[in-house]
Design a protein around this motif. Structure first.
Motif, PDB file in Angstrom:
ATOM      1  N   UNK A 180      97.908  78.488  82.671  1.00  0.00           N
ATOM      2  CA  UNK A 180      98.810  78.060  81.352  1.00  0.00           C
ATOM      3  C   UNK A 180      99.463  76.850  80.756  1.00  0.00           C
ATOM      4  N   UNK A 181      98.699  75.680  80.503  1.00  0.00           N
ATOM      5  CA  UNK A 181      99.295  74.751  80.186  1.00  0.00           C
ATOM      6  C   UNK A 181     100.199  74.118  78.987  1.00  0.00           C
ATOM      7  N   UNK A 182     101.417  74.455  79.575  1.00  0.00           N
ATOM      8  CA  UNK A 182     102.189  74.231  77.863  1.00  0.00           C
ATOM      9  C   UNK A 182     102.588  72.997  77.656  1.00  0.00           C
ATOM     10  N   UNK A 183     102.728  72.585  76.220  1.00  0.00           N
ATOM     11  CA  UNK A 183     103.087  71.596  75.650  1.00  0.00           C
ATOM     12  C   UNK A 183     104.628  71.522  75.551  1.00  0.00           C
ATOM     13  N   UNK A 184     105.419  70.630  75.973  1.00  0.00           N
ATOM     14  CA  UNK A 184     106.811  71.305  75.416  1.00  0.00           C
ATOM     15  C   UNK A 184     107.431  69.746  75.022  1.00  0.00           C
ATOM     16  N   UNK A 185     108.395  69.190  74.328  1.00  0.00           N
ATOM     17  CA  UNK A 185     109.083  68.381  74.485  1.00  0.00           C
ATOM     18  C   UNK A 185     110.187  68.652  75.697  1.00  0.00           C
ATOM     19  N   UNK A 186     110.379  67.610  76.294  1.00  0.00           N
ATOM     20  CA  UNK A 186     111.001  67.117  77.650  1.00  0.00           C
ATOM     21  C   UNK A 186     112.481  67.994  77.020  1.00  0.00           C
ATOM     22  N   UNK A 187     113.163  67.233  76.080  1.00  0.00           N
ATOM     23  CA  UNK A 187     114.836  67.407  75.790  1.00  0.00           C
ATOM     24  C   UNK A 187     114.685  68.711  75.128  1.00  0.00           C
ATOM     25  N   UNK A 188     114.475  70.011  75.299  1.00  0.00           N
ATOM     26  CA  UNK A 188     115.399  70.541  74.453  1.00  0.00           C
ATOM     27  C   UNK A 188     114.701  71.639  74.268  1.00  0.00           C
ATOM     28  N   UNK A 189     112.940  71.111  73.869  1.00  0.00           N
ATOM     29  CA  UNK A 189     112.401  72.400  73.670  1.00  0.00           C
ATOM     30  C   UNK A 189     111.897  72.919  75.165  1.00  0.00           C
ATOM     31  N   UNK A 190     111.239  71.985  75.885  1.00  0.00           N
ATOM     32  CA  UNK A 190     110.696  72.228  77.537  1.00  0.00           C
ATOM     33  C   UNK A 190     112.313  73.799  78.189  1.00  0.00           C
TER      34      UNK A 190
END
Length: 360
Positions: A180-190
């Motif tokens: 499961x590859x989850x795209x998430x913004x590197x600051x905050x969301x991840x």
């Protein structure tokens, strides 16, 4: 009569803060809030790149935001740093500036600006949902409330993040042989996605794209526990790469979801954590198989709830779907206008693009 009084109060408050090409400017204090170009003196609400830029002469921000800026831009991102703890009153050229939690990301703050009994609150980006990685939003009554409106349309009503995390974990059980590859913004969301997974009882290793590592390490240094995190690239160097990632969760920046890097993970379920996943066309456009509606911005209900609780004399609306919130506010008797500021992006668009992962 009340509306006339509120209007006059608004005019007086405009003398405290006004719009300029560089952003919101306080003439008496001679400083800007989240300026879009280098200035002599800046108050920064949080560390996302569309609000926090390098090159200012002096920066006042929370200690966490200063640490994030140093991590992203280098130690010399400003000539003069001034760390301001939450609720600590600071005086800048006779103007009182206090930072209070905004609930957006680690260190995020609203800027409370006071002159001669008049108070203007600049929300920065904010949300009202539970987030284990940052302090929750605090309501501050004021004469003028300057609110973001990234999701300022009634169609945007985000589900609880816990439900979206449960959806991810159900998919993991349904497809145990797929990564499961989850795209998430590197600051905050991840970091928030990781923390919610840990809250839900998921204690297996979580693998990270290289662009995620530095900020996750910084969160840990600043006291946010994220559990067992491992570099995905190291696992890609093993002979059994695809076996390693079967049934695993891997986090990467959204821009890496469909590039060459992701193809080395084998058969993947492509996921994307964003408030924009409410829009099915956006999910299809990004070839997302499992949309996760998790946002670090207030949705419509949170925006209207906040305005009702703050009870400002006037509402100024910036970056996002400004018109709907302005119309709603005027309809309930709170004078409102759109600021039409430029230089601020929709959710995640202000994130710096990651460096490509080197070949394994």
């Amino acid at each position: 009569m009340r509306q006339a009084r509120d209007y006059l109060d608004s005019m007086r408050a405009e003398q405290i803060l006004r719009t300029t090409p560089a952003g919101l400017y306080c003439p008496k204090g001679d400083f800007y809030v989240d300026p879009v170009r280098p200035v002599a003196r800046a108050v920064i609400t949080h560390g996302h790149a569309d609000h926090a830029r390098a090159g200012h002469g002096a920066v006042l921000a929370t200690p966490e935001t200063l640490a994030i800026m140093a991590s992203r831009y280098g130690a010399e991102f400003t000539a003069n740093r001034q760390a301001a703890a939450y609720r600590e009153r600071n005086t800048v050229n006779g103007v009182d500036v206090t930072l209070v939690p905004a609930g957006h990301v680690l260190g995020s703050a609203q800027a409370v600006i006071e002159v001669r009994g008049k108070r203007v609150v600049v929300s920065g980006d904010y949300k009202r949902r539970h987030d284990p990685t940052c302090a929750p939003f605090e309501v501050v009554p004021c004469d003028i409330f300057i609110s973001e409106a990234t999701f300022g349309l009634p169609v945007f009503r985000h589900p609880p993040a816990e439900e979206e995390i449960a959806k991810l974990l159900r998919s993991l059980k349904t497809f145990p042989d797929r990564c499961h590859l989850v795209g998430a913004y590197s600051l905050g969301k991840a970091q928030r996605v990781i923390a919610h997974l840990r809250e839900a009882g998921y204690d297996a290793p979580i693998y990270l794209h290289g662009a995620m590592q530095k900020l996750c390490d910084l969160y840990e240094e600043l006291g946010v526990k994220l559990g067992d995190l491992r570099p995905a690239l190291e696992m890609m160097k093993t002979p059994l790469t695809r076996e390693v990632f079967k049934g695993a969760i891997v986090l990467c920046p959204p821009s890496a979801l469909n590039d060459v890097w992701s193809r080395r993970l084998g058969d993947v379920v492509t996921c994307f954590a964003s408030g924009w996943m409410r829009v099915r066309a956006r999910a299809r456009q990004r070839l997302v198989e499992l949309p996760l509606i998790i946002s670090d911005h207030a949705d419509w209900d949170e925006l209207t709830q906040t305005v009702r609780e703050v009870k400002p004399g006037a509402l100024w609306v910036t970056h996002g779907a400004e018109e709907a919130l302005v119309h709603w506010s005027n309809a309930i008797g709170i004078p409102a206008m759109a600021l039409n500021l430029v230089g601020y992006d929709e959710e995640g668009a202000g994130e710096a693009q990651p460096s490509p992962e080197p070949a394994a």
